[in-house]
Structures are given as structure tokens and as C-alpha cells.
Design a protein around this motif. Structure first.
Motif, PDB file in Angstrom:
ATOM      1  N   ASP A 204      -4.079 -27.976 -38.142  1.00  0.00           N
ATOM      2  CA  ASP A 204      -2.634 -27.767 -38.282  1.00  0.00           C
ATOM      3  C   ASP A 204      -1.906 -28.167 -36.999  1.00  0.00           C
ATOM      4  O   ASP A 204      -0.823 -28.763 -37.045  1.00  0.00           O
ATOM      5  N   GLY A 208      -0.107 -31.044 -38.519  1.00  0.00           N
ATOM      6  CA  GLY A 208       0.887 -30.296 -39.276  1.00  0.00           C
ATOM      7  C   GLY A 208       2.292 -30.854 -39.195  1.00  0.00           C
ATOM      8  O   GLY A 208       3.132 -30.578 -40.054  1.00  0.00           O
ATOM      9  N   ASN A 256       0.589 -26.980 -46.044  1.00  0.00           N
ATOM     10  CA  ASN A 256       1.412 -27.277 -44.875  1.00  0.00           C
ATOM     11  C   ASN A 256       2.806 -26.717 -45.152  1.00  0.00           C
ATOM     12  O   ASN A 256       3.420 -27.037 -46.162  1.00  0.00           O
TER      13      ASN A 256
END
Length: 387
Positions: A204, A208, A256
């Protein structure tokens, strides 16, 4: 009032000659009545609290003793039943969705409790669906009420009505746009690697920010989803430690955040306008879904709108690519909507989970390889689009 009347009447009968004995008797009556009223008040308040906690749960003759559940859930460290999701952001929100598989859910929670959370703020949420006639599994509730989670808060949610697998997936995480939290969704027949959160934080942080990244799958093995290929599984060269793939993997999926919010907004408009969403062409899921429609089981597959949305907007899921298809989750394939309950052995779990940590920021590419639904690595960068 009754005690005052009694004392006044006694003084009248004695000609207002109050004796020590009568004073003691009056005091005793007053004390007794106060205790009675206090006990009634406590019982009323206790019932009110139980109603607030459990009012959304339909009780039938097979359900457990709710007073004992309240007592168990109030003990320090145990999961507690709550009526609304906590809005305060955390570093990680773990969402476990279940219906009536208490032993499977407990096995998953045990594996989650052994994960490395590195001192971050963690909220574990277990969402229990109701049956179509409004009942909830008492065995699942009782099992969860005895579970202890030492790495953060543990909340139990019971849906107000039957929502099915679609409602469980699409409406248990509704983050505000400004929240920094990460969330992951697990179905109840999984177990997880101790490093699943370490991996999620890493990918992430690395990917991300990209609008092309729809989320992160934790599964180590996946089929090829193109209807143009007949054999099973993705085989991506392990020189790519991660790769981007057009189809999400549901054996542990972390959306996400911003793309997920945009998808939820889009889906709400679709539902509001009663629109139908086209099928993704040449996709195996489309073939499966049509077969479910024919057998009246279409509500067992929640992904179709999401697959179309991510395909239309050229969004991809980040997949891990460890040696021997090891993953951050293990699917036991127990009896349920899409499996026959054959089960799998403990040795398979040990062989298929990542049990040693080898990744770091430097070992990940700045942009992962793109792989299409046929399993072919795309050499050129996918065009970025606004959703």
C-alpha cells in the motif's frame, strides 16, 4: 408514600405517643421499600441495556441465554457486540464476514491473533449475516463471545436483516475520503500468514497512490480468468515479486481506499437509476454468473459490478508472487456457496502460507508487471484513466 401512610396511621392509633419500637418499625419499612424500588430500577435498566445491545438480533427458541452472552462479552479482552461501526480511523480495520461457520471463524481469528501488527492500531470487526427469515446463528455468537484479541479492539456486528454475500462484501467498509486507514476483508474459511499485515503495509505504501491499483489480493494461487484459455493457473515468473492483474482475488482482499470509494459511489448511482451493468467480455466469471442465473443462485456472486467497473477503468489488483505459489492466506474450501466442503489438510496450509519474511521496499519494483487475464505479461505500461 406507602411507608409514610403506615407511620402516620400508627401514630394515630397510639394517640401520637410514638415509642422507640414504632420508630424502629417505621425505619425498617422505609429501608425495605427503598431496597425493593432500587432492585426494580436496576432490573429495568439492565433490561434496557440488553435491549439496546441485542435488540437487532431476532431470538428464537434455539438461541442461547442472552444474559450469559452479555456477561461473557463484558469481560476484559473479549469481543463485544456493538450496534454501529466505529468511525474513528485506525491503522488497520480487519473485516471478517461470516454466517454460520463458528469453528471456521474461530480458526481464522486465531490465525489473525498471531500476526505481526508492529504496535499499530488495529480494529477487528466480525460481521454476522442473518438468515432469510431473520435469524442469527447462536453458536457463532457464543463462540465469538469467548474469543480474546490482544492486539486491539474486537467488535461483533449482526446485520439488521439478511444481506447475503453481496452485502457482506460491499457494505461493511464505507470509509470517509479523508481517512488514512487500511482495511482487509476475509471470508470465514481462510487462515492467514503471520506476515499478512506486513505485506499489506508494504504494497500500500508502494503502490497505493496509483489510480490503476484497485486493491491488494493476499492469495498466492489464482486461475487464469480468460475464457479463451482452458487450463488452470497463473504462472508468472518469480523474477516479478508482485504483479498487477485485472481480476481481484477474494481469498483475502484489501481495497485501495480512494478507488473503492469511487466504485461505491458509482454503484450507488447504478442502483439508484435501476441500471443493468454489462458483463465483462471473454471472462470466466461471466460464464459462471450466467450459470448461476440459470440455477437461481446469482446472489451468491457479488463481484460482477466490481469486475466491470475495474475493467472499464483499467484498474488492476496487486498480487504477491512468492515461490511455489505461497500466499498470505490459505483457503480451506469448506462447504459453502461455491465449494463442496471437501476440506484440506494441515500440511497443505503449512506448505501454502508464507511463513518467512523476505520482502522489503527495495525488492519491489517502482511499477509492477502487468498481467492480462490469459496470464500473459504486458510489456507496455497500461494507459492511466480517470474514474
Amino acid at each position: 408514600m406507602f411507608s409514610r401512610y403506615y407511620c402516620t396511621r400508627r401514630r394515630y392509633l397510639l394517640g401520637n405517643k410514638t415509642t422507640i419500637k414504632s420508630k424502629i418499625l417505621c425505619g425498617f419499612c422505609v429501608t425495605l421499600l427503598v431496597l425493593v424500588f432500587a432492585s426494580v430500577d436496576v432490573m429495568v435498566n439492565e433490561n434496557r441495556i440488553i435491549t439496546q445491545l441485542f435488540g437487532q438480533v431476532t431470538v428464537d427458541r434455539e438461541f442461547l441465554n442472552w444474559n450469559s452472552v452479555t456477561q461473557n462479552m463484558s469481560e476484559l479482552g473479549r469481543c463485544k457486540l456493538v450496534t454501529a461501526p466505529q468511525r474513528t480511523p485506525v491503522d488497520l480495520r480487519i473485516i471478517v464476514i461470516t454466517y454460520n461457520r463458528p469453528n471456521s471463524t474461530l480458526r481464522l481469528l486465531d490465525s489473525i491473533s498471531k500476526a505481526h501488527f508492529e504496535g499499530d492500531s488495529i480494529l477487528l470487526e466480525v460481521w454476522i449475516d442473518k438468515s432469510r427469515n431473520g435469524n442469527v446463528s447462536h453458536e457463532t455468537l457464543a463462540t465469538l463471545g469467548n474469543f480474546r484479541f490482544s492486539s486491539g479492539e474486537c467488535h461483533i456486528h449482526v446485520h439488521k436483516e439478511h444481506v447475503g454475500i453481496t452485502g457482506q462484501w460491499l457494505h461493511t467498509w464505507n470509509p470517509p475520503r479523508e481517512t488514512p486507514e487500511l482495511a482487509v476483508i476475509f471470508e470465514d474459511d481462510l487462515t492467514v500468514s503471520p506476515y499478512f499485515y506486513k505485506y499489506l503495509k508494504l504494497v500500500d505504501r508502494k503502490y497505493g497512490h496509483s489510480p490503476n491499483v484497485s486493491g491488494y489480493s493476499l492469495q498466492g494461487k489464482s486461475i487464469r480468468h480468460s475464457s479463451l484459455v482452458s487450463d488452470c493457473c497463473l504462472e508468472v515468473d518469480t523474477k516479478y515479486p508482485v504483479f498487477l492483474y485485472p481480476t481481484l482475488g477474494t481469498s483475502g482482499f484489501a481495497p485501495n481506499r480512494l478507488p473503492w470509494i469511487k466504485f461505491q459511489d458509482w454503484l450507488a448511482e447504478v442502483k439508484k437509476n435501476n441500471q443493468s451493468v454489462p458483463f465483462v467480455p471473454k471472462h470466466k466469471a461471466t460464464r459462471w454468473y450466467k450459470s448461476f442465473i440459470a440455477t437461481n443462485k446469482a446472489d451468491s456472486m457479488w463481484e460482477m459490478e466490481y469486475l466491470y467497473y475495474t475493467w472499464k477503468n483499467q484498474q488492476y489488483t496487486v498480487y504477491p508472487n512468492f515461490q511455489d505459489h505461497r500466499g498470505l492466506t490459505f483457503n480451506w474450501y469448506e462447504d459453502g456457496l461455491h465449494s463442496t466442503g471437501k476440506g484440506r489438510g494441515k500440511t497443505e496450509e503449512q506448505r501454502n502460507l508464507v511463513l518467512e519474511w523476505t520482502l522489503d521496499d527495495q525488492s519491489l519494483p517502482s511499477e509492477p508487471a502487468y498481467v492480462d487475464n490469459r496470464g500473459v505479461v504486458i510489456k507496455t505500461e497500461v494507459r492511466k484513466t480517470e474514474t
